[in-house]
Design an enzyme around this catalytic site. Structure first.
Site, PDB file in Angstrom:
ATOM      1  CB  SER A  20      -0.818  -0.133   1.138  1.00  0.00           C
ATOM      2  OG  SER A  20      -1.729   1.208   1.422  1.00  0.00           O
ATOM      3  CE  LYS A  44      -1.464   8.065  -1.841  1.00  0.00           C
ATOM      4  NZ  LYS A  44      -1.739   8.434  -0.376  1.00  0.00           N
ATOM      5  CB  SER A  69       6.895  12.226   5.904  1.00  0.00           C
ATOM      6  OG  SER A  69       6.020  12.709   6.936  1.00  0.00           O
ATOM      7  N   GLY A  71       1.356  10.880   4.636  1.00  0.00           N
ATOM      8  CA  GLY A  71       0.316  11.304   5.734  1.00  0.00           C
ATOM      9  C   GLY A  71      -1.101  11.074   5.234  1.00  0.00           C
ATOM     10  CB  CYS A 134       0.001   5.330   8.646  1.00  0.00           C
ATOM     11  SG  CYS A 134       0.594   6.637   7.904  1.00  0.00           S
ATOM     12  N   GLY A 221      13.416   0.573   2.921  1.00  0.00           N
ATOM     13  CA  GLY A 221      14.636  -0.052   2.032  1.00  0.00           C
ATOM     14  C   GLY A 221      15.468  -1.139   2.655  1.00  0.00           C
ATOM     15  N   GLY A 248      11.961  -3.786   3.423  1.00  0.00           N
ATOM     16  CA  GLY A 248      13.456  -4.067   2.986  1.00  0.00           C
ATOM     17  C   GLY A 248      13.427  -5.074   1.856  1.00  0.00           C
ATOM     18  N   GLY A 269       7.364  -2.824  -1.510  1.00  0.00           N
ATOM     19  CA  GLY A 269       7.069  -1.579  -1.257  1.00  0.00           C
ATOM     20  C   GLY A 269       7.821  -0.565  -1.957  1.00  0.00           C
TER      21      GLY A 269
END
Length: 308
Positions: A20, A44, A69, A71, A134, A221, A248, A269
């Site tokens: 997502s 999303k 970031s 949000g 989140c 990452g 990762g 991701g």
């Protein structure tokens, strides 16, 4: 070989998911990769009301990773159902569509889920992903994972409100993440999604200012893979429901390692930012690994390291 994976009531053609936020709504990638080859997409996150998101800059590359970031910027559920969902349905098969929902309060999650249920029959989407992970919002989101009872309540409420399979997506930055995973299981979720993104910060030494508008942000990452493996390993020992592991995963080797630690499926991701075909290439690498070792099913990898 048998590539199929079952996550409770969710049946996937293979265990590789687009995570997502990083794959947007899936259809945006169709010019760059073969969507048909990917097991599913966590879209999303959408909330009841529109959200503008966090102040820019929102993304910053770091050594072996990046800070993000966003949000939970999104147009709100009404606009989402009107504009995004039709495009999603055109590009993706029903069993690939996982809709991620967010909110400030439990009632917000339920309201969004109910709107989706008004628009979609159970056979038209694979699942609803309850985003309690989140860390980029002041209310709701990752705060839901701060207490097992809160995460239990939100999963239970959404499950009661809609007929879809439910994935509980949790924040693993809290020490009690094992108990939170157990609460997600106890509330009746079909699977638990682990998000191992520790908080970080980067300062631009030319200005002395934070490189991120929100000052701090989750680290994604390859740098966080060992942490993701550890937390997947530990949650696997806590729950019986399937785990979706992320954090990762940039290579087939990292995906296999995550499954051996206990994940039944893996979320790809930030690797998508570098290579929009990453999920397909990772899947192909996993297939090659299994074929070279005579492994007949991806499910044989799940929790393998616990049995050695």
């Amino acid at each position: 070989m048998n590539k199929e994976i079952t996550l409770g009531r969710i049946k996937l053609t293979n265990p590789v998911l687009g995570a997502s936020g990083c794959v947007a709504h899936g259809y945006e990638l169709q010019d760059y990769t073969d969507l048909n080859k990917i097991g599913a997409f966590s879209m999303k996150t959408v909330t009841y009301e529109p959200r503008p998101g966090n102040p820019p800059p929102r993304i910053c590359e770091t050594a072996s990773g990046l800070l993000t970031s966003i949000g939970l910027q999104n147009p709100g559920i009404a606009q989402y159902l009107k504009e995004e969902l039709p495009e999603i349905k055109k590009a993706c098969r029903p069993e690939q569509i996982i809709i991620s929902i967010g909110g400030n309060e439990i009632e917000d999650y339920v309201a969004v889920a109910e709107k989706i249920a008004e628009e979609c029959r159970p056979e038209e989407i694979a699942a609803i992903e309850v985003n309690g992970a989140c860390p980029n919002v002041a209310h709701g989101g990752g705060v839901m994972s701060a207490a097992p009872e809160t995460m239990y309540q939100v999963i239970e409420a959404v499950k009661k409100a809609v007929p879809f399979p439910i994935i509980g997506k949790m924040n693993t930055n809290f020490e009690i993440y094992g108990e939170v995973a157990q609460a997600i299981e106890a509330a009746g979720a079909d699977a638990v999604y682990l998000v191992s993104t520790p908080m970080g910060m980067h300062i631009d030494i030319r200005t002395g200012k934070s490189a991120i508008g929100n000052k701090k942000a989750p680290v994604s990452g390859p740098a966080i893979l060992p942490q993701a493996i550890l937390k997947t390993w530990e949650v696997y020992r806590k729950v019986k429901i399937p785990i979706i592991g992320s954090g990762g995963i940039y290579t087939a080797e990292a995906a296999i390692e995550t499954m051996m630690a206990g994940a039944a499926a893996v979320g790809i991701g930030s690797a998508q930012f570098i290579n929009p075909n990453a999920a397909v290439e990772i899947l192909e690498g996993m297939e090659g690994y299994c074929q070279s070792r005579g492994i007949e099913s991806f499910s044989d990898l799940v929790g393998f390291a616990h049995r050695v």
